[in-house]
Design a protein around this motif. Structure first.
Motif, short mmCIF file in Angstrom:
data_model
loop_
_atom_site.label_atom_id
_atom_site.label_comp_id
_atom_site.label_asym_id
_atom_site.label_seq_id
_atom_site.Cartn_x
_atom_site.Cartn_y
_atom_site.Cartn_z
N THR A 1 52.94 94.88 18.35
CA THR A 1 53.65 94.56 17.13
C THR A 1 54.21 93.15 17.19
O THR A 1 54.16 92.48 18.21
CB THR A 1 54.79 95.57 16.90
OG1 THR A 1 55.62 95.58 18.07
CG2 THR A 1 54.25 96.96 16.66
N LYS A 2 54.76 92.72 16.07
CA LYS A 2 55.46 91.44 16.03
C LYS A 2 56.94 91.70 16.32
O LYS A 2 57.73 91.92 15.40
CB LYS A 2 55.26 90.77 14.66
CG LYS A 2 53.86 90.23 14.43
CD LYS A 2 53.75 89.57 13.07
CE LYS A 2 52.43 88.82 12.94
NZ LYS A 2 51.27 89.71 13.07
N SER A 3 57.27 91.70 17.60
CA SER A 3 58.64 91.96 18.00
C SER A 3 59.41 90.65 18.01
O SER A 3 59.06 89.71 18.72
CB SER A 3 58.67 92.60 19.39
OG SER A 3 58.05 93.87 19.37
N TYR A 4 60.47 90.61 17.19
CA TYR A 4 61.23 89.37 17.00
C TYR A 4 62.50 89.32 17.84
O TYR A 4 63.02 88.23 18.10
CB TYR A 4 61.61 89.23 15.52
CG TYR A 4 60.57 88.59 14.65
CD1 TYR A 4 59.23 88.50 15.05
CD2 TYR A 4 60.91 88.07 13.41
CE1 TYR A 4 58.29 87.92 14.23
CE2 TYR A 4 59.96 87.49 12.58
CZ TYR A 4 58.65 87.41 12.99
OH TYR A 4 57.71 86.84 12.18
N THR A 5 63.03 90.48 18.23
CA THR A 5 64.34 90.46 18.89
C THR A 5 64.49 91.67 19.79
O THR A 5 63.92 92.74 19.52
CB THR A 5 65.47 90.41 17.84
OG1 THR A 5 66.74 90.38 18.49
CG2 THR A 5 65.41 91.60 16.90
N VAL A 6 65.25 91.50 20.87
CA VAL A 6 65.50 92.57 21.82
C VAL A 6 66.96 92.54 22.23
O VAL A 6 67.59 91.47 22.31
CB VAL A 6 64.58 92.46 23.06
CG1 VAL A 6 64.79 91.14 23.79
CG2 VAL A 6 64.79 93.63 24.01
N ALA A 7 67.53 93.72 22.45
CA ALA A 7 68.89 93.85 22.97
C ALA A 7 68.92 95.00 23.95
O ALA A 7 68.09 95.92 23.89
CB ALA A 7 69.90 94.07 21.84
N ALA A 8 69.88 94.96 24.86
CA ALA A 8 70.05 96.01 25.86
C ALA A 8 71.43 96.62 25.72
O ALA A 8 72.42 95.91 25.53
CB ALA A 8 69.86 95.45 27.26
N ALA A 9 71.51 97.96 25.79
CA ALA A 9 72.79 98.67 25.69
C ALA A 9 72.62 100.08 26.23
O ALA A 9 71.51 100.64 26.17
CB ALA A 9 73.28 98.71 24.24
N ASP A 10 73.69 100.65 26.74
CA ASP A 10 73.67 102.05 27.16
C ASP A 10 74.04 102.90 25.96
O ASP A 10 75.21 103.23 25.74
CB ASP A 10 74.66 102.26 28.32
CG ASP A 10 74.61 103.68 28.87
OD1 ASP A 10 73.81 104.49 28.37
OD2 ASP A 10 75.40 103.97 29.79
N LEU A 11 73.05 103.29 25.19
CA LEU A 11 73.30 103.93 23.90
C LEU A 11 73.89 105.33 24.04
O LEU A 11 74.68 105.76 23.21
CB LEU A 11 72.01 103.99 23.09
CG LEU A 11 71.46 102.64 22.62
CD1 LEU A 11 70.09 102.82 21.99
CD2 LEU A 11 72.41 101.97 21.65
N ASN A 12 73.49 106.06 25.06
CA ASN A 12 73.98 107.44 25.22
C ASN A 12 74.99 107.58 26.35
O ASN A 12 75.34 108.69 26.73
CB ASN A 12 72.82 108.41 25.41
CG ASN A 12 71.87 107.97 26.50
OD1 ASN A 12 72.15 107.03 27.25
ND2 ASN A 12 70.73 108.63 26.59
N LEU A 13 75.47 106.46 26.88
CA LEU A 13 76.52 106.44 27.89
C LEU A 13 76.20 107.32 29.09
O LEU A 13 77.06 108.03 29.62
CB LEU A 13 77.86 106.84 27.28
CG LEU A 13 78.42 105.95 26.16
CD1 LEU A 13 79.85 106.35 25.82
CD2 LEU A 13 78.35 104.48 26.51
N ASP A 14 74.93 107.25 29.53
CA ASP A 14 74.55 107.99 30.73
C ASP A 14 74.48 107.10 31.96
O ASP A 14 74.06 107.54 33.03
CB ASP A 14 73.20 108.68 30.52
CG ASP A 14 72.05 107.70 30.35
OD1 ASP A 14 72.30 106.49 30.15
OD2 ASP A 14 70.88 108.14 30.42
N GLY A 15 74.91 105.84 31.81
CA GLY A 15 74.90 104.91 32.93
C GLY A 15 73.63 104.11 33.08
O GLY A 15 73.54 103.27 33.98
N ASN A 16 72.66 104.33 32.20
CA ASN A 16 71.39 103.61 32.25
C ASN A 16 71.25 102.68 31.05
O ASN A 16 71.69 103.00 29.95
CB ASN A 16 70.21 104.59 32.26
CG ASN A 16 70.27 105.54 33.44
OD1 ASN A 16 70.44 105.11 34.58
ND2 ASN A 16 70.16 106.83 33.17
N THR A 17 70.60 101.55 31.26
CA THR A 17 70.40 100.57 30.20
C THR A 17 69.23 100.96 29.32
O THR A 17 68.11 101.13 29.79
CB THR A 17 70.15 99.18 30.79
OG1 THR A 17 71.29 98.79 31.57
CG2 THR A 17 69.92 98.15 29.70
#
Length: 374
Positions: free
Chosen positions: A289-305
């Motif tokens: 795909t045409k991926s324009y942007t990326v971010a990292a976050a622990d969305l479910n707060l399980d300690g993993n990115t």
């Protein structure tokens, strides 16, 4: 506000192994969770407590190649943005607007990068009202992005400007929000579209991770501790069209990894290590795909990115980390096929869970609450 069904804009954050799942959560949006009704050429969004009231406000950068109005959205404390006002009186060709305390007075100021127009600092009066300050960087460069970081470790936030097809710039803060001294980073031939500042070699200073377009090699430029960036380490295939990078320790081994968003090719993670860094990689998103942007976050707060990907002409997608960075569960963020130029994560409603905000070109700018399932 209504819950939207799974086939509209709702996904469940879950892991394949239920025992390691911290919480069951849902990402939810609605026709209320948008930043105004504008359909502008939005290029970036940034978050921070602009007015000092303890909640997260937003600034949206608009324009890109055409003059647009940058906008500030004030949080009512519940993650709803019922007050909006313009940043400055001039419309500009803005690609990025970022928040940091630039004049060292305890509130958040704004740096704005424009395409082929002067870049400016806007100074906060501590109540969220801004006056235009001095310009920074080359006046008429093809600026594409900003990163704000204290590169020389003097206690003041400096400004990095990525200029596509011209030298990239580091603008040094004199402590009062003035940036009269600057130096270049990367190569003059680089088509740099994004840069992250992080300590990639664990030596205590900030290095630079460059994302280059136009099938140019990507590099990590190592800081020698005195703003010298002569040593560089390549990552990627050498002919990637990389639009965005994020930095995080996705496998929890103590070394920062590089997450790439690429155009018309797979998105990959390049693994940091003490020896031969970034030679090992994981393709977490095999789609072209045409991926324009990326971010990292622990969305479910399980300690993993976890990873957020913003695409152009395709669904935006999240990837849930199944524990060690080697297995990723893909879930669509929406069925909308906007051109998302920026995607970030921030806790908008003060519930302790990171929410997601999109900056979309020629479409509404949407955000998603990360809420606990009942």
């Amino acid at each position: 506000m209504q819950r939207i069904s799974l086939n509209v804009i709702q996904i469940f954050l879950w892991l394949a192994v239920a025992a390691v799942l911290a919480q069951d959560h849902t990402l939810m949006s609605s026709n209320r969770l948008i930043l105004g009704t504008y359909k502008e050429r939005s290029a970036s969004v940034a978050s921070g407590d602009i007015d000092g009231d303890g909640d997260i406000d937003l600034i949206v950068a608009n324009g890109r190649h055409w003059p647009g109005q940058n906008r500030i959205f004030i949080n009512d404390g519940r993650g709803i943005f019922t007050v909006e006002y313009d940043l400055g009186t001039r419309r500009s060709t803005t690609y990025a607007a970022e928040l940091a305390d630039l004049d060292n007075d305890g509130d958040l100021d704004i740096a704005v990068a424009n395409d082929m127009a002067p870049n400016y600092v806007f100074i906060n009066d501590s109540k969220g009202l801004f006056s235009q300050g001095e310009s920074f960087g080359e006046a008429y460069a093809p600026s594409r992005n900003l990163t704000l970081a204290d590169l020389d470790q003097d206690g003041y936030v400096d400004i990095l400007i990525t200029n596509r097809g011209q030298p990239n710039e580091i603008c040094i803060n004199n402590g009062e929000g003035l940036f009269t001294k600057s130096l270049n980073f990367g190569s003059e031939e680089d088509s740099t579209i994004d840069v992250e500042a992080a300590d990639m070699d664990n030596d205590g200073d900030l290095d630079l991770v460059l994302a280059n377009r136009d099938k140019q090699p990507n590099y990590v430029y190592l800081n020698n501790g005195a703003l010298g960036f002569t040593e560089k380490i390549p990552f990627g295939t050498g002919t990637d069209n990389t639009r965005s990078v994020a930095v995080a320790d996705v496998n929890d081994d103590g070394h920062l990894d590089i997450i790439t968003a690429n155009i018309d090719e797979a998105n990959a993670i390049y693994m940091g290590s003490a020896s031969d860094p970034y030679t090992q990689s994981i393709i977490f998103d095999p789609s072209s795909t045409k991926s324009y942007t990326v971010a990292a976050a622990d969305l479910n707060l399980d300690g993993n990115t976890d990873i957020l990907i913003g695409n152009a002409g395709e669904n935006n997608v999240i990837f849930i980390n199944n524990g060690n960075g080697s297995k990723w569960q893909r879930a669509p963020l929406s069925v909308e096929s906007f051109r998302t130029y920026d995607i970030i994560s921030s806790d908008l409603n003060n519930d302790g869970f990171p929410d997601i905000i999109e900056a979309n070109s020629d479409e509404i700018n949407r955000y998603y609450f990360n809420i606990k399932k009942k």
